[in-house]
Motif scaffolding. Sequence first.
Motif, mmCIF file in Angstrom:
data_model
loop_
_atom_site.group_PDB
_atom_site.id
_atom_site.type_symbol
_atom_site.label_atom_id
_atom_site.label_comp_id
_atom_site.label_asym_id
_atom_site.label_seq_id
_atom_site.Cartn_x
_atom_site.Cartn_y
_atom_site.Cartn_z
ATOM 1 N N SER A 117 0.801 -1.333 -0.026
ATOM 2 C CA SER A 117 0.036 0.201 -0.083
ATOM 3 C C SER A 117 0.936 1.301 0.102
ATOM 4 O O SER A 117 0.279 2.183 -0.137
ATOM 5 C CB SER A 117 -1.069 -0.222 1.094
ATOM 6 O OG SER A 117 -0.142 -0.210 2.338
ATOM 7 N N TYR A 128 3.227 4.260 -1.101
ATOM 8 C CA TYR A 128 3.663 4.938 -2.262
ATOM 9 C C TYR A 128 5.163 5.537 -2.480
ATOM 10 O O TYR A 128 5.362 5.668 -3.547
ATOM 11 C CB TYR A 128 2.783 6.345 -2.324
ATOM 12 C CG TYR A 128 1.259 6.047 -2.514
ATOM 13 C CD1 TYR A 128 0.757 6.341 -3.898
ATOM 14 C CD2 TYR A 128 0.407 5.944 -1.405
ATOM 15 C CE1 TYR A 128 -0.587 6.191 -4.046
ATOM 16 C CE2 TYR A 128 -1.115 5.785 -1.691
ATOM 17 C CZ TYR A 128 -1.407 5.940 -3.083
ATOM 18 O OH TYR A 128 -2.762 5.567 -3.341
ATOM 19 N N ASN A 152 4.510 6.600 -7.956
ATOM 20 C CA ASN A 152 3.557 5.735 -7.639
ATOM 21 C C ASN A 152 2.061 6.244 -7.802
ATOM 22 O O ASN A 152 1.022 5.410 -8.043
ATOM 23 C CB ASN A 152 3.988 5.190 -6.330
ATOM 24 C CG ASN A 152 4.850 3.909 -6.164
ATOM 25 O OD1 ASN A 152 5.067 3.170 -7.382
ATOM 26 N ND2 ASN A 152 5.941 4.188 -5.644
ATOM 27 N N ARG A 153 1.983 7.467 -7.243
ATOM 28 C CA ARG A 153 0.466 7.899 -7.598
ATOM 29 C C ARG A 153 0.332 8.332 -8.889
ATOM 30 O O ARG A 153 -1.018 7.899 -9.458
ATOM 31 C CB ARG A 153 0.353 9.368 -6.733
ATOM 32 C CG ARG A 153 -1.003 9.947 -6.892
ATOM 33 C CD ARG A 153 -1.845 9.080 -6.495
ATOM 34 N NE ARG A 153 -3.214 9.748 -6.792
ATOM 35 C CZ ARG A 153 -4.404 9.165 -6.828
ATOM 36 N NH1 ARG A 153 -4.622 7.777 -7.041
ATOM 37 N NH2 ARG A 153 -5.648 9.829 -7.150
ATOM 38 N N GLU A 173 -0.737 5.036 -10.369
ATOM 39 C CA GLU A 173 -2.140 4.541 -9.746
ATOM 40 C C GLU A 173 -2.923 5.273 -10.746
ATOM 41 O O GLU A 173 -4.076 4.691 -11.113
ATOM 42 C CB GLU A 173 -2.259 4.816 -8.327
ATOM 43 C CG GLU A 173 -3.455 4.407 -7.802
ATOM 44 C CD GLU A 173 -3.285 4.795 -6.178
ATOM 45 O OE1 GLU A 173 -3.517 3.594 -5.634
ATOM 46 O OE2 GLU A 173 -3.168 5.849 -5.814
ATOM 47 N N GLY A 179 -3.753 3.621 -13.978
ATOM 48 C CA GLY A 179 -4.240 2.257 -13.888
ATOM 49 C C GLY A 179 -3.332 1.177 -13.747
ATOM 50 O O GLY A 179 -3.382 0.026 -14.029
ATOM 51 N N HIS A 180 -1.975 1.608 -13.415
ATOM 52 C CA HIS A 180 -0.793 0.652 -13.153
ATOM 53 C C HIS A 180 -0.588 0.434 -11.727
ATOM 54 O O HIS A 180 -1.070 1.269 -10.855
ATOM 55 C CB HIS A 180 0.467 1.229 -13.933
ATOM 56 C CG HIS A 180 0.543 1.306 -15.267
ATOM 57 N ND1 HIS A 180 1.259 0.274 -16.038
ATOM 58 C CD2 HIS A 180 -0.209 2.211 -16.274
ATOM 59 C CE1 HIS A 180 1.004 0.540 -17.261
ATOM 60 N NE2 HIS A 180 0.190 1.633 -17.383
ATOM 61 N N ALA A 181 -0.047 -0.756 -11.454
ATOM 62 C CA ALA A 181 0.416 -1.034 -10.255
ATOM 63 C C ALA A 181 1.508 -0.250 -9.504
ATOM 64 O O ALA A 181 2.469 0.018 -10.419
ATOM 65 C CB ALA A 181 0.584 -2.663 -9.976
ATOM 66 N N LYS A 182 1.257 -0.019 -8.323
ATOM 67 C CA LYS A 182 2.455 0.657 -7.615
ATOM 68 C C LYS A 182 3.768 -0.064 -7.686
ATOM 69 O O LYS A 182 3.920 -1.529 -7.847
ATOM 70 C CB LYS A 182 2.409 0.962 -6.311
ATOM 71 C CG LYS A 182 1.168 1.812 -5.658
ATOM 72 C CD LYS A 182 1.207 1.939 -4.211
ATOM 73 C CE LYS A 182 0.101 2.743 -3.622
ATOM 74 N NZ LYS A 182 -1.401 1.849 -3.909
#
Length: 501
Positions: A24, A26, A119-120, A123, A126-129
């Motif tokens: 979870s 970032y 990472n945001r 997100e 639509g991609h994973a961190k």
Amino acid sequence: MSDFLSAQTRTETDSIGSVEIPASAYWGVHTARAHENFPIARRPISVYPDFIRAFACVKQAAARANLEIGALDEQRATLIDRACEEIKTGMLHDQFVVGVIQGGAGTSTNMNANEVITNRALELAGHAKGDYAFINPNDHTNHSQSTNDTYPTAIKIALAFSLGSLLDELGLLAESFAAKGREFSHIIKVGRTQLQDAVPMTLGQEFNAFAVTLREDIERLREAVSLLREVNMGATAIGTGINAPRGYKEAVVKHLREITELELVTAGDLVESTSDTGVFITFSGALKRSALKLSKISNDLRLLSSGPQAGLGEITLPARQAGSSIMPGKVNPVIPEAVTQVAYSVAGADVTVSMAVEAGQLQLNAFEPVIAHSLFQSITWLERACRTLRVNCVDGIAANEARLEDTVSRSVTVITALAPVIGYAEAAKLAKEALATNAKVSELVTSRGLLDQAQLDEILKPSKLAGLAPETDVIDVITDAAVTLPETSPDAPSATAGDAQ
């Protein structure tokens, strides 16, 4: 910090090796290493939200500049821009977890920002961190940049942001003192120099002087913040601009001005600007000046309210809390005491800043993190100190008028106003006798026939004693006197010399 305890993880890798990162989070591998390496202050950089906001402004300006010159494609630049905009509004500040004290000249902070923003952005797309093949913290979010230009630039912008709130609080505090000056304008008291009785003044003058000195400091701080407008964006590592494409330097400062609404300019020599941190000494000195003035004012309030029976007792501060666990009814001046302690901390921080600035070597200063922490803490604490002094102390101060009136009536300080009329030597004798017998000066003057009551009342009008009305011409009073006045001894000190005491 609960992310560090998360059971679900993702694996991130740097040049040292792989690290498990909470799924979870970032932030990423560089932030995780910094968090492990610097468990010192136990205070994350997020305690200074203006610093996080300023870093987001820097990264946003860089993304826009890279897009403008074609160094970054529109999709990635737009996603980075959107992530920065969210952080500017206060989102994800809890993800800025590296400590305020860190080695590496701020690299940990810069990478923390790069990773959270990246990472945001992932997100939002639509991609994973951690999917850094699409947007990479170094290759994209940090494109055309180095810690050595983004970090000091963010510090300067954050100081400008933070100072606005401090100036607001200083202004409100100054107005509170000015309001008390107006409220107390009719109250005559004894002024003091070197803690000894001097000459009469009004309590209003004393409080208005507090307001004036604070307003002067507001101007000095505004002058200091103007020195922060020069930034070194585009300098990258040491000022040579390596890896910054042509046109980036001009574009990034243009966008930074638009985003921050600050009149920022590019330094004339980026090598010098990257290595020199002298501006922080000047800024810190201005903060220290304000802090020490606040301490002086706070100490004056403590003296004026001392007692209440065995001290000066001229004013009463609001009772904020019980003052003793053993002495019933005791109330202490806790608010001024706290403000003075803040002043000491700011003065100590100024020493820290000075030493850290001096310790810079060759093309970089590695100690900017402690400079930033010291300055941000000083501004934050000063702002809060001003607020509590105003709300919990100054606004509730009351004058002890009866005590002040009695003190003035028995004070020999009015002798100074009589000296030009009755002579310095005679005035000195009266002062000595009044102190020895506890007699009132006015009674001694009239009983000896030196002046009649009307002449005495004219000279000793409260407004004239405090310099609030045009002075009566001393020659007129002497001419109207009913007695022959003694001549002043040639060897006696002049009235001017006496005033200096």
